[in-house]
Design a protein around this motif. Structure first.
Motif, PDB file in Angstrom:
ATOM      1  N   UNK A  63       0.964  -1.115  -0.086  1.00 54.97           N
ATOM      2  CA  UNK A  63       0.106  -0.122  -0.033  1.00 54.97           C
ATOM      3  C   UNK A  63       0.847   1.190   0.092  1.00 54.97           C
ATOM      4  N   UNK A  64       0.551   2.329  -0.675  1.00 53.06           N
ATOM      5  CA  UNK A  64       1.090   3.601  -0.735  1.00 53.06           C
ATOM      6  C   UNK A  64      -0.117   4.635  -0.565  1.00 53.06           C
ATOM      7  N   UNK A  65       0.203   5.874   0.198  1.00 53.62           N
ATOM      8  CA  UNK A  65      -0.630   6.763   0.582  1.00 53.62           C
ATOM      9  C   UNK A  65      -1.687   6.377   1.547  1.00 53.62           C
ATOM     10  N   UNK A  66      -2.286   7.506   2.321  1.00 53.49           N
ATOM     11  CA  UNK A  66      -3.295   7.183   3.258  1.00 53.49           C
ATOM     12  C   UNK A  66      -2.616   6.507   4.439  1.00 53.49           C
ATOM     13  N   UNK A  67      -3.290   6.223   5.435  1.00 58.22           N
ATOM     14  CA  UNK A  67      -2.919   5.606   6.791  1.00 58.22           C
ATOM     15  C   UNK A  67      -3.171   4.435   6.645  1.00 58.22           C
ATOM     16  N   UNK A  68      -2.268   3.733   6.227  1.00 53.38           N
ATOM     17  CA  UNK A  68      -2.488   2.064   5.939  1.00 53.38           C
ATOM     18  C   UNK A  68      -2.960   1.349   7.205  1.00 53.38           C
ATOM     19  N   UNK A  69      -2.289   1.550   8.211  1.00 50.98           N
ATOM     20  CA  UNK A  69      -2.621   0.854   9.401  1.00 50.98           C
ATOM     21  C   UNK A  69      -3.754   1.134  10.023  1.00 50.98           C
ATOM     22  N   UNK A  70      -4.769   1.966   9.622  1.00 49.05           N
ATOM     23  CA  UNK A  70      -6.046   2.288  10.069  1.00 49.05           C
ATOM     24  C   UNK A  70      -6.889   1.435   9.173  1.00 49.05           C
ATOM     25  N   UNK A  71      -6.515   0.810   8.357  1.00 48.81           N
ATOM     26  CA  UNK A  71      -7.758   0.217   7.292  1.00 48.81           C
ATOM     27  C   UNK A  71      -7.615  -1.315   7.640  1.00 48.81           C
ATOM     28  N   UNK A  72      -9.073  -1.723   7.244  1.00 50.95           N
ATOM     29  CA  UNK A  72      -9.051  -3.189   7.330  1.00 50.95           C
ATOM     30  C   UNK A  72      -8.756  -3.733   5.923  1.00 50.95           C
ATOM     31  N   UNK A  73      -7.976  -5.008   5.859  1.00 51.91           N
ATOM     32  CA  UNK A  73      -7.799  -5.251   4.600  1.00 51.91           C
ATOM     33  C   UNK A  73      -8.071  -6.719   4.167  1.00 51.91           C
ATOM     34  N   UNK A  74      -8.627  -7.042   2.996  1.00 51.15           N
ATOM     35  CA  UNK A  74      -9.050  -8.442   2.706  1.00 51.15           C
ATOM     36  C   UNK A  74      -8.445  -8.875   1.475  1.00 51.15           C
ATOM     37  N   UNK A  75      -8.602 -10.079   1.169  1.00 47.61           N
ATOM     38  CA  UNK A  75      -8.350 -10.673   0.050  1.00 47.61           C
ATOM     39  C   UNK A  75      -9.795 -11.210  -0.708  1.00 47.61           C
ATOM     40  N   UNK A  76      -9.861 -11.077  -2.127  1.00 45.07           N
ATOM     41  CA  UNK A  76     -10.883 -11.486  -2.653  1.00 45.07           C
ATOM     42  C   UNK A  76     -10.305 -12.320  -3.919  1.00 45.07           C
ATOM     43  N   UNK A  77     -11.258 -13.149  -4.669  1.00 40.31           N
ATOM     44  CA  UNK A  77     -10.864 -13.744  -5.686  1.00 40.31           C
ATOM     45  C   UNK A  77     -11.990 -13.683  -6.591  1.00 40.31           C
ATOM     46  N   UNK A  78     -11.604 -14.005  -7.754  1.00 45.60           N
ATOM     47  CA  UNK A  78     -12.648 -14.203  -8.980  1.00 45.60           C
ATOM     48  C   UNK A  78     -12.232 -14.956 -10.264  1.00 45.60           C
ATOM     49  N   UNK A  79     -12.739 -16.292 -10.126  1.00 44.57           N
ATOM     50  CA  UNK A  79     -12.510 -17.182 -11.387  1.00 44.57           C
ATOM     51  C   UNK A  79     -13.173 -17.033 -12.312  1.00 44.57           C
ATOM     52  N   UNK A  80     -12.867 -17.213 -13.788  1.00 47.41           N
ATOM     53  CA  UNK A  80     -13.606 -16.779 -14.797  1.00 47.41           C
ATOM     54  C   UNK A  80     -14.986 -17.317 -14.792  1.00 47.41           C
ATOM     55  N   UNK A  81     -16.247 -16.409 -15.030  1.00 45.86           N
ATOM     56  CA  UNK A  81     -17.367 -16.995 -15.073  1.00 45.86           C
ATOM     57  C   UNK A  81     -18.174 -17.198 -13.728  1.00 45.86           C
ATOM     58  N   UNK A  82     -17.276 -16.470 -12.494  1.00 40.11           N
ATOM     59  CA  UNK A  82     -17.847 -16.762 -11.284  1.00 40.11           C
ATOM     60  C   UNK A  82     -17.909 -15.281 -10.706  1.00 40.11           C
TER      61      UNK A  82
END
Length: 123
Positions: free
Chosen positions: A23-42
């Protein structure tokens, strides 16, 4: 906040990969962060989330016990360690950040998105 995801690639079933979100910019330490995924057609699906301090993490049953999310606020990074990969884990993986205090499992709660990194798991 700008997010840059990396670490994707081709791996055999049972193997491991480690994704990173810088991450760059902002106050990263204050953010909740998640991972998402997307498969073709889903639809895009929630994979893992971590709160601002790193004290709380969340996973769906599909990856629980195989994936681990962590963060290093001093380095503005969030990582996703993926073990015991399966062909059904094949997808584009995105990191996302929100100012929400709690981890959200729906994509519309996230304000900032990385560009995605591709993971292919061969059988």
């Amino acid at each position: 906040v700008q997010l840059q995801a990396s670490g994707g690639g081709l791996v055999q079933a049972g193997g491991s990969l480690r994704l990173s979100c810088a991450a760059s910019g902002g106050t990263f330490s204050s953010y909740t962060v998640s991972w998402f995924r997307q498969a073709p057609g889903k639809e895009r699906e929630f994979v893992a989330g971590i709160n601002w301090s790193g004290a709380n993490t969340y996973y769906p049953d599909s990856v629980k016990g195989r994936f681990t999310i962590s963060r290093t606020n001093a380095e503005n990074t969030v990582s996703l360690q993926m073990n015991s990969l399966k062909p059904e884990d094949t997808a584009a993986y995105y990191c996302a950040a929100t100012s929400r205090f709690l981890v959200a499992t729906v994509d519309y709660e996230y304000d900032y998105w990385g560009q995605g990194t591709h993971v292919t798991v061969s059988s």
